[in-house]
Design an enzyme around this catalytic site. Structure first.
Site, PDB file in Angstrom:
ATOM      1  N   GLY A 276       0.680  -1.314  -0.067  1.00 25.03           N
ATOM      2  CA  GLY A 276      -0.036  -0.167  -0.037  1.00 25.03           C
ATOM      3  C   GLY A 276       0.875   1.100  -0.020  1.00 25.03           C
TER       4      GLY A 276
ATOM      5  N   ALA B 140      -4.482  12.067   7.682  1.00 24.72           N
ATOM      6  CA  ALA B 140      -3.049  11.926   7.097  1.00 24.72           C
ATOM      7  C   ALA B 140      -2.001  11.849   7.808  1.00 24.72           C
ATOM      8  CB  ALA B 140      -3.112  12.660   5.745  1.00 24.72           C
TER       9      ALA B 140
ATOM     10  N   VAL C 263      -2.157  -7.257  -4.315  1.00 25.79           N
ATOM     11  CA  VAL C 263      -1.768  -8.214  -3.296  1.00 25.79           C
ATOM     12  C   VAL C 263      -3.074  -9.272  -3.209  1.00 25.79           C
ATOM     13  CG1 VAL C 263      -1.110  -9.016  -0.957  1.00 25.79           C
ATOM     14  CG2 VAL C 263       0.252  -7.088  -2.161  1.00 25.79           C
TER      15      VAL C 263
ATOM     16  N   GLU D 293     -16.845  19.428   3.153  1.00 27.27           N
ATOM     17  CA  GLU D 293     -16.139  19.751   2.083  1.00 27.27           C
ATOM     18  C   GLU D 293     -16.559  19.799   0.887  1.00 27.27           C
ATOM     19  OE1 GLU D 293     -12.044  18.405   4.246  1.00 27.27           O
ATOM     20  OE2 GLU D 293     -12.678  17.473   2.274  1.00 27.27           O
TER      21      GLU D 293
ATOM     22  N   ASP E 247      -5.054   3.715   8.044  1.00 29.33           N
ATOM     23  CA  ASP E 247      -6.577   3.479   8.401  1.00 29.33           C
ATOM     24  C   ASP E 247      -6.852   1.951   8.646  1.00 29.33           C
ATOM     25  OD1 ASP E 247      -7.402   5.876   7.887  1.00 29.33           O
ATOM     26  OD2 ASP E 247      -8.465   5.645   5.896  1.00 29.33           O
TER      27      ASP E 247
ATOM     28  N   GLY F 210      -0.205   4.414   0.240  1.00 30.08           N
ATOM     29  CA  GLY F 210      -0.914   5.926   0.721  1.00 30.08           C
ATOM     30  C   GLY F 210       0.140   6.450   1.578  1.00 30.08           C
ATOM     31  N   PHE F 211      -0.526   7.277   2.451  1.00 31.15           N
ATOM     32  CA  PHE F 211       0.302   8.088   3.323  1.00 31.15           C
ATOM     33  C   PHE F 211       1.386   7.343   4.258  1.00 31.15           C
ATOM     34  CE2 PHE F 211      -3.150  11.068   2.652  1.00 31.15           C
ATOM     35  CZ  PHE F 211      -2.307  12.392   1.928  1.00 31.15           C
ATOM     36  N   GLY F 212       0.879   6.302   4.824  1.00 33.63           N
ATOM     37  CA  GLY F 212       1.547   5.537   5.713  1.00 33.63           C
ATOM     38  C   GLY F 212       2.610   4.666   5.276  1.00 33.63           C
TER      39      GLY F 212
END
Lengths: 437, 437
Positions: free
Chosen positions: A10, A320, A84, A175, A305, A12-14
């Site tokens: 993954g 994030a 995966v 938003e 997450d 993403g941010f992490g």
């Protein structure tokens, strides 16, 4: 001795942060993602409302991982674009469609997906906004509805096309509601002179008794008031019981004709297939030690997450900065483990929270200080600009924002697909196109 | 007396120009297109090769038609996003799915579509590049092939993934070949260090005895030489007899394993359904009078790729300036007819022709002067920048080009869909990923 191999699933941010923090660690790092780009999720709503180009918030992962123009023949971290399919914890193997990859350390960072809470028809009929593809599909839908509406002579069907219902009063829902108002007040008024802006209904449905529950109560109340001023119809303590094609059914028996329903009411963990069950908390999140190691395997970490992380007895909220800091912590802990030392607990440093409403308004909380209005709006934009990956994206997004706010126009209004709502008033002359003449 | 109504079908170069030239003519003008944006076709190849964002060359039609920020409540020209299903010339009615629209004057500007010449498998297996969607699909394919190739242990399958065959040696084929070379020499070398740039085969197949047949012979020869220097394999006097999944069959019996086949070998007219046959010339183009009126109806015009227009005994070649000038001429002729006067013949003013090869080379002809190399390359970029609609697109494309050429990078490398080639080496370890370590 061969290098240890760290596999990160993954980007993403992490996951991406963990990969970057593990460069030069001496380990062979392999980052796997099903896309070849990292999505800057906080700005997806601006893609969905035609404010910025999708390409501005999607950055090729290989470019991010390339550390320097002159070191390109020695990448620090390898990347693999693959889905995966299975993870075998006892064999320490990650399987994709084409390969089986052994790991010494594994970082699970596969994030979350939209949670529909079993509401009938929601998954099939509502739009969600978790990926670039979904944001573009929503943009197509929104602009298509306006194009259809001006061709629609039947008043009910026209109203339905001009009604946008957002389910979920968290940051994303707020938003999106604000961005839709900006759109209606700006370019739509100019481009569709035969549509009165009062005809456009923007509805925000929230199950709780206030908006932005993650933030202090008075900020939620301010947001509610502001959105109402802007013309958004806010339903509190209301749940959606069913979504059918073109209708939202509320638990107060009301049925709202609404061609576009956008679901922002919750996320659940998104784990690939695994060889054995891991301990999970609510929303399917994986329970981890304070070190971010999963309970069952000391060489497997979970971040973002996907992970259930508590701090001061409260679970983290899934933003994030949490994932970014967890990525750094995991990299540090893997380095410690490689040197035979014990990993250290993760400690989230909360720099504050911001949410943007739109039309020059936002809310924020830094430390004990809560603030609202223009300053929060400006800070939100500034912070997100700084966190965007790559100076090119930053410059382009800044230029686009300046232009958007100076001209109140939207540039990215392309309807790229043609999944079109079938309007049925065939063979009428287009007299209603000419009302303004 | 009611205003006369002019309906224009198609918002390409010809139709859009006709609409703009008819503003303030006193007629009710309705422009119809199936998309809500105008596509700047000459730069599609840059979208397909990840050089620029698709949004930069697709401009919302409503924005173009809006003449001034302060006149937005009085649009000069109406726009309708719809697919024209049928045209009834005797009843003077254009039918869409939702409406029947009467016209006094009709301008047909529906352009062209890819012509596959009946070659087996071409339509099903080859990519074409006539629309924004097709260009994005091709971009996805190109970058996906590289991602797949580095995961492919089998040498033959890997070579197939790294082979790109372009069918057609006109301007589009040449541009695309050059852009692929630039891509391989630039970002791919950095992003895929395990791929040797010599492994990437770019093949250009041309049926005629030289490239760029529309231009003077020596320019075609220069282009051929230049492309060969850049490593493109050019096949002249060769036709494709069949395209199967992953293979191109040539009429010299050669079979080239090539995962990606791009078809740029010809266009044919793209007319919607009509109530009666119109006289057509080769490629289905509608025969028009020198005034651009169709032979059968004095109130119906055809322009651009749809029309067969001769000048000095030679048919026009289908480039944007021809369509633009025809749009102006049609508007002038309709104005004349509305005043009871006779329409005048169209006369194409040829400002010259330019074609870009890439890697700082191009060819051009202005008047009797033919020139090659850097100057032609620069002129091509300059001219296309000037013709892009909207100063915002111009600025962004200019910035992107500057950045691309300074860094030799490609920014728009997103693989958005996941129609993925199925590579079959399952369960092998990814040793080949690590060759460079």
């Amino acid at each position: 001795m061969r290098n240890r191999r760290v596999v990160i699933v993954g980007a993403g941010f992490g996951g991406l942060q963990a990969a970057q923090s593990l460069a030069n660690s001496g380990a062979d790092v392999l980052l796997i993602d099903r896309h070849n780009y990292h999505t800057f999720v906080p700005l997806l709503y601006q893609v969905a409302t035609g404010q910025i180009e999708p390409e501005y918030i999607a950055y090729p992962i290989r470019t991010i991982l390339r550390r320097s123009l002159f070191k390109y023949h020695k990448p620090q971290v390898q990347f693999l674009m693959a889905e995966v399919e299975h993870i075998d914890f006892s064999g320490q193997v990650v399987k994709t469609a084409n390969a089986a990859i052994n790991y010494d350390f594994l970082v699970l960072a596969t994030g979350s997906r939209t949670q529909f809470w079993g509401v009938n028809g929601a998954e099939e009929s509502a739009f969600s906004m978790r990926s670039l593809e979904e944001a573009v599909a929503l943009r197509n839908q929104i602009f298509d509805c306006f194009e259809q509406a001006i061709q629609e002579a039947d008043a009910d069907r026209r109203q339905k096309l001009l009604t946008f219902t957002i389910v979920g009063g968290g940051a994303t829902g707020v938003e999106l509601a604000g961005a839709l108002v900006e759109m209606v007040r700006g370019c739509l008024r100019r481009d569709y002179p035969t549509i009165d802006s009062k005809e456009v209904r923007i509805i925000l449905v929230q199950s709780g008794d206030r908006l932005l529950v993650e933030l202090p109560k008075k900020l939620g109340i301010y947001t509610h008031k502001k959105l109402r001023q802007l013309g958004v119809e806010v339903y509190l303590q209301t749940r959606v019981s069913q979504v059918t094609d073109g209708f939202v059914h509320l638990d107060n028996e009301e049925i709202i004709p609404s061609q576009t329903v956008i679901w922002t009411a919750g996320l659940e963990a998104n784990l690939p297939g695994v060889s054995e069950e891991l301990a999970v908390a609510h929303k399917g999140k994986i329970v981890v030690h304070p070190t971010l190691q999963v309970l069952e395997h000391p060489n497997v970490y979970a971040v973002g997450d996907l992970a259930y992380v508590e701090q001061n007895g409260k679970s983290l909220s899934g933003v994030a900065p949490e994932a970014l800091q967890q990525g750094v912590a995991v990299a540090r802990n893997i380095r410690l483990q490689m040197r035979g030392k014990s990993p250290k607990p993760f400690n989230y440093f909360n720099k504050g929270r911001l949410a943007i409403i739109g039309c020059y308004a936002g809310v924020g909380k830094i430390g004990a200080l809560a603030f609202t209005g223009f300053l929060a709006w400006l800070m939100w934009l500034g912070v997100h600009l700084v966190y965007l990956p790559g100076y090119r994206s930053r410059l382009l997004v800044l230029l686009t924002w300046l232009h958007t706010y100076l001209s109140s126009d939207r540039h990215v209004r392309l309807i790229l697909s043609s999944k079109r709502t079938n309007v049925q008033n065939s063979q009428t002359d287009l007299h209603y196109l000419q009302e303004s003449r």
